[in-house]
Enzyme design. Structure first.
Site, PDB file in Angstrom:
ATOM      1  N   THR A   1       0.820  -1.190   0.000  1.00 16.10           N
ATOM      2  CA  THR A   1       0.000   0.000   0.000  1.00 16.10           C
ATOM      3  C   THR A   1       0.867   1.258   0.000  1.00 16.10           C
ATOM      4  O   THR A   1       2.011   1.206   0.431  1.00 16.10           O
ATOM      5  CB  THR A   1      -0.863  -0.058   1.274  1.00 16.10           C
ATOM      6  OG1 THR A   1      -1.550  -1.288   1.247  1.00 16.10           O
ATOM      7  CG2 THR A   1      -1.795   1.082   1.453  1.00 16.10           C
ATOM      8  N   THR A  49      -3.557   0.516  -2.984  1.00 16.86           N
ATOM      9  CA  THR A  49      -2.896  -0.735  -2.628  1.00 16.86           C
ATOM     10  C   THR A  49      -3.117  -1.848  -3.633  1.00 16.86           C
ATOM     11  O   THR A  49      -4.137  -1.855  -4.330  1.00 16.86           O
ATOM     12  CB  THR A  49      -3.402  -1.228  -1.248  1.00 16.86           C
ATOM     13  OG1 THR A  49      -2.630  -2.346  -0.825  1.00 16.86           O
ATOM     14  CG2 THR A  49      -4.868  -1.618  -1.285  1.00 16.86           C
ATOM     15  N   ASN A  76      -2.363  -4.698  -1.950  1.00 17.72           N
ATOM     16  CA  ASN A  76      -2.221  -5.458  -0.709  1.00 17.72           C
ATOM     17  C   ASN A  76      -0.747  -5.772  -0.444  1.00 17.72           C
ATOM     18  O   ASN A  76      -0.041  -4.922   0.080  1.00 17.72           O
ATOM     19  CB  ASN A  76      -3.093  -6.712  -0.707  1.00 17.72           C
ATOM     20  CG  ASN A  76      -3.412  -7.169   0.711  1.00 17.72           C
ATOM     21  OD1 ASN A  76      -3.171  -6.435   1.657  1.00 17.72           O
ATOM     22  ND2 ASN A  76      -3.946  -8.347   0.875  1.00 17.72           N
ATOM     23  N   ASP A  97      -8.034  -9.742   2.353  1.00 19.91           N
ATOM     24  CA  ASP A  97      -8.625  -8.792   3.314  1.00 19.91           C
ATOM     25  C   ASP A  97     -10.035  -9.191   3.735  1.00 19.91           C
ATOM     26  O   ASP A  97     -10.610  -8.611   4.646  1.00 19.91           O
ATOM     27  CB  ASP A  97      -8.637  -7.366   2.744  1.00 19.91           C
ATOM     28  CG  ASP A  97      -7.294  -6.664   2.927  1.00 19.91           C
ATOM     29  OD1 ASP A  97      -6.418  -7.207   3.626  1.00 19.91           O
ATOM     30  OD2 ASP A  97      -7.116  -5.559   2.380  1.00 19.91           O
ATOM     31  N   SER A 138     -11.187  -2.851   4.351  1.00 22.38           N
ATOM     32  CA  SER A 138      -9.843  -2.264   4.321  1.00 22.38           C
ATOM     33  C   SER A 138      -9.551  -1.555   5.634  1.00 22.38           C
ATOM     34  O   SER A 138     -10.463  -1.242   6.402  1.00 22.38           O
ATOM     35  CB  SER A 138      -9.772  -1.252   3.173  1.00 22.38           C
ATOM     36  OG  SER A 138      -8.532  -0.584   3.184  1.00 22.38           O
ATOM     37  N   GLY A 158       0.464  -0.125   5.673  1.00 17.48           N
ATOM     38  CA  GLY A 158       0.825  -0.885   6.872  1.00 17.48           C
ATOM     39  C   GLY A 158      -0.226  -1.864   7.328  1.00 17.48           C
ATOM     40  O   GLY A 158      -0.236  -2.273   8.488  1.00 17.48           O
TER      41      GLY A 158
END
Ligand code: DON
Length: 564
Positions: free
Chosen positions: A373, A391, A393, A415, A444, A465
Site C-alpha cells: 500500500t 494498494t 495489498n 482482506d 480495508s 501498513g
C-alpha cells in the site's frame, strides 16, 4: 559560458523542488505541496500543479505515476480510496476498492475439512479481486479535476515508455522478491533482465505498461475494463484458473461516497468510510480518548501509551465484528462513530492497567437492516486538499503481471475474513460482516484523512501498513493536535500498535525506553518489539496564518515532500 552556467546553477538552487531530507524539519512551500512515497511521483504532482491543475488532477497524475515508478504498491491492478476537501467547502470520497469476482464464494479459501488455507487468499490467481484504481481515478478526474486525461496521464506514459533510472531501493526491493517474480513468466519478462535482477542505475522501460496507460489515456475507464486490456486480464486469469471474467471487469464501478466525519477537541476529522474500517476505527479511538488529557500525560509516557492501547483494543474489537462492505452488510456507522457510543464503551477503558482483550469483546450494537500500500497527500494553490491511499495489498500484490499489459495484480481477497476466527496476513479477525460474497468489497484499514481546523484543511495524512495503518494515523494526528509537534516531528516519532487480538503491544525497535516497557509490563501489558517499523506516513500540515504548507515524508521510507 561559465557565467551562464553559474547563474543557471544559482537559479536551480532557488527553483529546484526541495526534497525532504531532514527528519525533524518539514519541507516548506507557499503554493502547492505533494508528499508521496516516491520522488518521481511527487515531482509529477508538482508539475501538474504548476500547469494549473488542481489537487485532484495532481492526485490522479501521481496515482498513475506511482503505478510506473513505485510498482510494489502504486498500481492500476489494485484499488484505493481518495478523500477530497475542495476549497469551496465540499468534502467527498471515492471508493475504488477491489471487489470479489461474481463467482467468488465463502468457502473458496477453505480446504475440504473447512480449514482456512492462507496461501489461497494471499498468493496467485484466486487472491485477486477485480481492480478498481482506474475506474476511481478516472471518475475523480472527471468530477473534480480541471485538466484532461491526456495531460494527467502523460507523465506516467513517459516514465513507462522512455524509462527511468532505478534507485537503490527499487532495485533492492525487486531483488528481495525475485523468487516469487520468477514463478510467473509474465512477471519475469516485465520485471527482470531475462531472469537476472535489475541493478541500481539501470534504465527501466515498461513498453507494455506504456501501451496500457495510453489506452486509458485515450478511452478512459473503457481503456482498462473493456477491449484489449480487459482481454489481456481475462487471458491471464485463464492461465492460472483465476476467477475474473469480462463481465466482472465491465461491471466494476467506483463509487463516490460521503466521508466519515467527526470531531476531536474542536478539530473536524474527514476520513474514509466503508468498505474501509479506517475512518470509523480512527474516529472511535479519538472519541474514546477525547476526555483524557493526552498532552498532560505526555508523549511516549507509559500512561499515554496505556490509554491509547485500551482505545485501540476497543475499536479493533468492533472492527472485527461490525465492519465490512456497507453495500452488503448493515455496518452501524453512525453509532460506531458517535460520542454517545464512545461514552458507553469508555467504562471498559481502565487507564491504570491492561484489561485482557478476551474480556473486552465488541460493543452491543443492534444492527438495523437497513474494508503493500502507499499513501500520498496533496494541497494546491487554491487550498483544495486530497488524501489518497492505494494498494495491491502485499508488495507486488499477487506477484503476477498481466502478460502484455505490464502491471501487477492485487492479492486483496486476503482482506476478507475467509473464516470466522482465522486471522488474515495482518492477524486481523472478522466474521459475517466481512465474509467473502460475490461482488462484495473486502474490508480495508486504509485511512486517508483530512483534519480541519476552523473549518479549513489543517492536516492531510495517511499510511500503508495493513492493520497498523489506522493506529499510525491516530498517532500522527495526536502528535500534531495534542503534543503540538510539527508534522515532521510527528512523523518521525516512534510508533506502537495494538489491534485487540493478538493481545500484545507491538512497538518499533528503540520505540519505548526501557523504564516505559517495565512500567507497562507491570501493569499487565505484553510488549513485542517489531523487527521492522510501523507505517509510512506522507503528510502535509497547513499554516494558514503565515501562508505556508509544510510537507513531511516518513523517514522510515524514501519518499519525497516536494513543494513550490
Ligand atoms: O486495505 C487494506 O487494509 C490492506 N490491503 C492494506 C495493505 C497494506 O497496507 C500493506 N502494506 N504494508
Amino acid at each position: 559560458m561559465m557565467k551562464t552556467l553559474s547563474s543557471f546553477l544559482i537559479l536551480l538552487l532557488f527553483v529546484a523542488p526541495p526534497l525532504s531530507v531532514a527528519a525533524k524539519r518539514p519541507v516548506r512551500a507557499k503554493h502547492g505541496m505533494v508528499v508521496s512515497a516516491d520522488a518521481n511521483a511527487s515531482n509529477v504532482g508538482v508539475q501538474i500543479l504548476k500547469k494549473g491543475g488542481n489537487a485532484v488532477d495532481a492526485a490522479v497524475a501521481v496515482g498513475f505515476a506511482l503505478a510506473v515508478t513505485f510498482p510494489g504498491a502504486g498500481n492500476i491492478g489494485g484499488g484505493g480510496f481518495m478523500v477530497i476537501r475542495m476549497a469551496d467547502g465540499r468534502t467527498t470520497t471515492f471508493d475504488y476498492r477491489e471487489k470479489a469476482p461474481a463467482s467468488a464464494n465463502s468457502t473458496m479459501f477453505l480446504d475440504e475439512k473447512g480449514n482456512f488455507v492462507p496461501s489461497r487468499s494471499q498468493d496467485g490467481y484466486l487472491a485477486c479481486g477485480v481492480p478498481g484504481s482506474v475506474a476511481g481515478m478516472v471518475m475523480a478526474l472527471e468530477r473534480y479535476g480541471k485538466l484532461d486525461r491526456k495531460t494527467v496521464l502523460q507523465p506516467a506514459v513517459d516514465f513507462a515508455a522512455k524509462g527511468f533510472r532505478l534507485s537503490h531501493e527499487f532495485a533492492d526491493e525487486l531483488k528481495a522478491d525475485m523468487r516469487d517474480i520468477l514463478k510467473y513468466p509474465s512477471s519475469a519478462k516485465a520485471f527482470t533482465k531475462e531472469g537476472r535482477p535489475y541493478d541500481e542505475g539501470d534504465l527501466f522501460v515498461q513498453k507494455d505498461l506504456a501501451r496500457t496507460l495510453q489506452r486509458i489515456q485515450r478511452k478512459g475507464r473503457d481503456g482498462f475494463y473493456r477491449g484489449t486490456t480487459a482481454d489481456l486480464i481475462v487471458a491471464e486469469m485463464k492461465r492460472g484458473a483465476g476467477l475474473i471474467t469480462k463481465d466482472d471487469l465491465a461491471s466494476y464501478v467506483a463509487v463516490e461516497r460521503p466521508p466519515i466525519r467527526g470531531t476531536y477537541r474542536g478539530y473536524e476529522i474527514v476520513s474514509m468510510g466503508p468498505p474501509s474500517s479506517g475512518g470509523m476505527v480512527l474516529m472511535e479511538m479519538l472519541n474514546l480518548l477525547e476526555p483524557f488529557d493526552i498532552a498532560g500525560s505526555g508523549f511516549g509516557s507509559s500512561k499515554t501509551i496505556g490509554l491509547m492501547t485500551e482505545a485501540m483494543k476497543l475499536a479493533y474489537a468492533d472492527r472485527a465484528e461490525f465492519m465490512g462492505d456497507g453495500d452488503f452488510y448493515p455496518v452501524p456507522v453512525g453509532r460506531l462513530i458517535s460520542k454517545d457510543y464512545a461514552a458507553e464503551r469508555r467504562v471498559l477503558l481502565d487507564s491504570s492497567k491492561a484489561t485482557p482483550s478476551r474480556l473486552l469483546g465488541h460493543g452491543a450494537i443492534e444492527i438495523k437492516e437497513g474494508m503493500h500500500t502507499t499513501h500520498y497527500s496533496i494541497v494546491d494553490q487554491w487550498g483544495n486538499a486530497v488524501s489518497v491511499t492505494t494498494t495491491i495489498n502485499s508488495w507486488y500484490g499477487n506477484k503476477i503481471v498481466v502478460d502484455g499489459a505490464g502491471f501487477f495484480l492485487n492479492n486483496e481477497m486476503d482482506d476478507f475474513a475467509a473464516k470466522p476466527g482465522a486471522p488474515n496476513q495482518f492477524g486481523l479477525l472478522g466474521g459475517s460482516a466481512n465474509s467473502v460474497q460475490p461482488n462484495k468489497r473486502m474490508l480495508s484499514a486504509m485511512t486517508p484523512t483530512i483534519v480541519l481546523k476552523d473549518g479549513q484543511p489543517y492536516l492531510i495524512v495517511g499510511s500503508p501498513g495493513g492493520s497498523t495503518i489506522i493506529t499510525s494515523v491516530l498517532q500522527v494526528v495526536l502528535n500534531v493536535l495534542d503534543h503540538r509537534m510539527n508534522v515532521a516531528e510527528a512523523n518521525e516519532a516512534p510508533r506502537f500498535h495494538h489491534q485487540w487480538m493478538p493481545d500484545t503491544i507491538q512497538c518499533e525497535r528503540f520505540g519505548f525506553p526501557k523504564d516505559v516497557i517495565q512500567n507497562l509490563e507491570a501493569r499487565g501489558y505484553a510488549i513485542r518489539p517489531r523487527g521492522g517499523t510501523l507505517g509510512r506516513i506522507e503528510a502535509i500540515q497547513i499554516d494558514r496564518k503565515n501562508g505556508f504548507l509544510f510537507g513531511a515524508t516518513d523517514p522510515r521510507g524514501y519518499g519525497a515532500a516536494v513543494g513550490y
